[in-house]
Scaffold this motif. Sequence first.
Motif, mmCIF file in Angstrom:
data_model
loop_
_atom_site.group_PDB
_atom_site.id
_atom_site.type_symbol
_atom_site.label_atom_id
_atom_site.label_comp_id
_atom_site.label_asym_id
_atom_site.label_seq_id
_atom_site.Cartn_x
_atom_site.Cartn_y
_atom_site.Cartn_z
ATOM 1 N N UNK A 1 0.828 -1.208 0.000
ATOM 2 C CA UNK A 1 0.000 0.000 0.000
ATOM 3 C C UNK A 1 0.861 1.256 0.000
ATOM 4 N N UNK A 2 1.881 1.281 0.827
ATOM 5 C CA UNK A 2 2.788 2.435 0.854
ATOM 6 C C UNK A 2 3.425 2.629 -0.517
ATOM 7 N N UNK B 1 -10.994 7.296 4.867
ATOM 8 C CA UNK B 1 -10.258 6.115 5.324
ATOM 9 C C UNK B 1 -10.476 4.960 4.357
ATOM 10 N N UNK B 2 -9.483 4.099 4.306
ATOM 11 C CA UNK B 2 -9.588 2.816 3.611
ATOM 12 C C UNK B 2 -9.171 1.754 4.620
ATOM 13 N N UNK B 3 -10.054 0.812 4.892
ATOM 14 C CA UNK B 3 -9.837 -0.155 5.968
ATOM 15 C C UNK B 3 -9.965 -1.571 5.417
ATOM 16 N N UNK B 4 -9.031 -2.429 5.786
ATOM 17 C CA UNK B 4 -9.036 -3.812 5.304
ATOM 18 C C UNK B 4 -9.914 -4.677 6.197
ATOM 19 N N UNK B 5 -10.896 -5.308 5.587
ATOM 20 C CA UNK B 5 -11.711 -6.306 6.263
ATOM 21 C C UNK B 5 -11.429 -7.654 5.602
ATOM 22 N N UNK B 6 -12.393 -8.552 5.608
ATOM 23 C CA UNK B 6 -12.139 -9.913 5.139
ATOM 24 C C UNK B 6 -13.403 -10.560 4.606
ATOM 25 N N UNK B 7 -13.231 -11.471 3.648
ATOM 26 C CA UNK B 7 -14.346 -12.284 3.187
ATOM 27 C C UNK B 7 -14.861 -13.231 4.248
ATOM 28 N N UNK B 8 -14.140 -13.333 5.360
ATOM 29 C CA UNK B 8 -14.591 -14.188 6.464
ATOM 30 C C UNK B 8 -15.860 -13.662 7.122
ATOM 31 N N UNK B 9 -16.298 -12.469 6.753
ATOM 32 C CA UNK B 9 -17.516 -11.913 7.353
ATOM 33 C C UNK B 9 -18.783 -12.561 6.794
ATOM 34 N N UNK C 1 -2.773 -6.179 -5.935
ATOM 35 C CA UNK C 1 -4.155 -5.888 -6.311
ATOM 36 C C UNK C 1 -4.901 -5.190 -5.176
ATOM 37 N N UNK C 2 -4.623 -5.581 -3.940
ATOM 38 C CA UNK C 2 -5.198 -4.851 -2.808
ATOM 39 C C UNK C 2 -4.679 -3.413 -2.807
ATOM 40 N N UNK C 3 -3.391 -3.261 -3.052
ATOM 41 C CA UNK C 3 -2.801 -1.916 -3.078
ATOM 42 C C UNK C 3 -3.424 -1.061 -4.170
ATOM 43 N N UNK C 4 -3.760 -1.665 -5.296
ATOM 44 C CA UNK C 4 -4.420 -0.914 -6.364
ATOM 45 C C UNK C 4 -5.811 -0.459 -5.931
ATOM 46 N N UNK C 5 -6.538 -1.326 -5.245
ATOM 47 C CA UNK C 5 -7.847 -0.935 -4.723
ATOM 48 C C UNK C 5 -7.718 0.196 -3.708
ATOM 49 N N UNK C 6 -6.700 0.117 -2.858
ATOM 50 C CA UNK C 6 -6.454 1.180 -1.885
ATOM 51 C C UNK C 6 -6.156 2.495 -2.603
ATOM 52 N N UNK D 1 -7.018 3.457 -5.600
ATOM 53 C CA UNK D 1 -8.223 3.983 -6.251
ATOM 54 C C UNK D 1 -9.206 4.554 -5.233
ATOM 55 N N UNK D 2 -9.379 3.873 -4.108
ATOM 56 C CA UNK D 2 -10.306 4.358 -3.081
ATOM 57 C C UNK D 2 -9.802 5.653 -2.455
ATOM 58 N N UNK D 3 -8.489 5.782 -2.324
ATOM 59 C CA UNK D 3 -7.927 7.017 -1.773
ATOM 60 C C UNK D 3 -8.245 8.209 -2.668
ATOM 61 N N UNK D 4 -8.269 7.990 -3.967
ATOM 62 C CA UNK D 4 -8.573 9.062 -4.921
ATOM 63 C C UNK D 4 -10.072 9.336 -5.033
ATOM 64 N N UNK D 5 -10.891 8.374 -4.602
ATOM 65 C CA UNK D 5 -12.336 8.526 -4.740
ATOM 66 C C UNK D 5 -13.009 8.126 -3.426
#
Length: 352
Positions: free
Chosen positions: A19-20, A95-103, A211-216, A218-222
């Motif tokens: 992400x960094x 904010x962008x926060x990592x959760x899980x498909x375990x939910x 791929x997670x970093x790419x989502x982060x 994109x979300x940071x920009x939007x």
Amino acid sequence: MTTGNAVVLGATGQIGRAAVRALAADGWEVRALSRGGGRDESWPEEVREVRADREDDGELAAALGDGCDVLVDVVAFGSGHARQLRSFAGRVGSAVVISSGAVYEDDEGRNFDTQDEPDGFPRYPVPMPETQRTVAPGEATYGTRKVALERELLAVGPSLPTTVLRAGAVHGPHCRTPRELYFVKRALDDRPVRVLAHGGRGRFHPVHVSNIAELIRLAARKPGSRVLNAGDPDVPTVAEIGEAVDRIMGRRSETVLIEGGAPTGLVGVTPWGAEHPVVYDMSAAERELGYRAVTTYEESLPPTVEWLAGQLKDRAWTDAFPKLAAQYSPHGDLFGYADEDAWLTRHGRGAQ
């Protein structure tokens, strides 16, 4: 001109490193917060590492200072962390926060917490959208804590717009519980055969850290208040993963398939032991953020295999990956070759 000011909490972990790197490449001024205050060699010089323990509210608040445009939290769990983040509303733009498909749970109430019970593995829709029901929030398990985190953050609304990313099976270097270890170690041990339960058809949606970093990014920009799945563009079966690792390592193993679960102990059991497919719908991320994966599972695999082989050099796998070892130790040896050979001999199958 910079994109803005970003803070990554949990920066030296597997997801945090990527992400960094992605945010810095996109023009953000990045502060990389971690308990040890370290840095990754791939980060540009402009990234500023900061020592901060997120369990200490005062220490974290001091590290945030006047705030930031976007706060990325890759290590948040439970309602306590949600309240901590909520307290920064007004100092943090989004904010962008990592959760899980375990939910997720299926329509009969089965989820990852019930998977070891008879007929307890969930039967999810394929692919599974973010609207699929979830477990109840609470502090009892990984999944319930992630749901509690999600709900409290999303309830804040526009005062702290939060993108929640429900990650699949995270893979890439620096993982503490790497699923790929199962096939890498077997190749290093010159095992000529692999036994796979459930016909080797198990599919557990992976997501590479890039791929997670790419989502982060994109979300940071939007910014927005939303929940999105986080997954790779492809979902290989466990048999296909084994074959891919063999190709990278220049090995060829015979595959013996078992219909159903393990016949004894952990024979045929892998870290992808999904009795039914777990596949996430990525259309919402594509629609809302314009997400396009930067890599596929197999394209991303060589550096992971190289890193794993290096971690196993001159030490036991249980020392290299104690968290993964602890997950399986109550049930037996994940690399119980003697049990596997005995089963193969009894059934007259496989090269030994």
